[in-house]
Write a protein that holds these residues in place. Sequence first.
Motif, PDB file in Angstrom:
ATOM      1  N   TYR A   7       0.849  -1.192   0.000  1.00 44.86           N
ATOM      2  CA  TYR A   7       0.000   0.000   0.000  1.00 44.86           C
ATOM      3  C   TYR A   7       0.882   1.239   0.000  1.00 44.86           C
ATOM      4  O   TYR A   7       1.891   1.301   0.696  1.00 44.86           O
ATOM      5  CB  TYR A   7      -0.919  -0.013   1.230  1.00 44.86           C
ATOM      6  N   ASP A   9       1.100   5.812  -0.633  1.00 44.59           N
ATOM      7  CA  ASP A   9       0.448   7.119  -0.639  1.00 44.59           C
ATOM      8  C   ASP A   9       1.488   8.163  -1.031  1.00 44.59           C
ATOM      9  O   ASP A   9       2.691   7.885  -0.999  1.00 44.59           O
ATOM     10  CB  ASP A   9      -0.129   7.444   0.741  1.00 44.59           C
ATOM     11  N   CYS A  24      -0.663   8.264   4.416  1.00 41.34           N
ATOM     12  CA  CYS A  24      -1.111   6.938   4.872  1.00 41.34           C
ATOM     13  C   CYS A  24      -2.364   6.991   5.724  1.00 41.34           C
ATOM     14  O   CYS A  24      -2.682   6.037   6.433  1.00 41.34           O
ATOM     15  CB  CYS A  24       0.004   6.191   5.594  1.00 41.34           C
ATOM     16  N   LEU A  28      -5.466   4.839  -0.197  1.00 41.66           N
ATOM     17  CA  LEU A  28      -4.137   4.319  -0.482  1.00 41.66           C
ATOM     18  C   LEU A  28      -4.131   3.604  -1.825  1.00 41.66           C
ATOM     19  O   LEU A  28      -5.145   3.029  -2.235  1.00 41.66           O
ATOM     20  CB  LEU A  28      -3.696   3.331   0.600  1.00 41.66           C
ATOM     21  N   CYS A 124       3.013   2.396   2.977  1.00 44.51           N
ATOM     22  CA  CYS A 124       2.137   2.553   4.133  1.00 44.51           C
ATOM     23  C   CYS A 124       1.864   1.192   4.752  1.00 44.51           C
ATOM     24  O   CYS A 124       1.967   0.164   4.085  1.00 44.51           O
ATOM     25  CB  CYS A 124       0.804   3.170   3.697  1.00 44.51           C
TER      26      CYS A 124
END
Length: 128
Positions: A7, A9, A24, A28, A124
């Motif tokens: 994930y 961001d 985060c 995301l 993240c």
Amino acid sequence: MRDLPGYWDWAPGMRNEAERGPACSGALMHIWLTEGGQRYHSSWTTTDAEVTSRILEDLPDALLDNGERDPKHGFLIQYEDETRIDADGNPVSWYLVMSTPDRFFWQRLDRIGVSTRNPTMVRCPDPN
């Protein structure tokens, strides 16, 4: 690219924190690879829309700070169903460049040397 799935961001300072909150904390980008690492997929956690691409080529080897060579620090993709067109009338292609295992950025192939790259993305924690 074993470090890429996960994930992501926009990095702090690369996003509108006043509007989106700290990195985060909101939507995301989820990235995963299939077909033995030869197909890229991504989607934002706030939508069901998914984009996908065959990995067209790996970036050339990079020389690491310790003198070793890193053969898999990025790749070139062209999204399936890409609607953006470059100056030659072709769908745009993107390099994904991992600067560290926890940071990457996008660079449009047709804009290398002409414009800046896209803002950095940071890894993240898994929100699940």
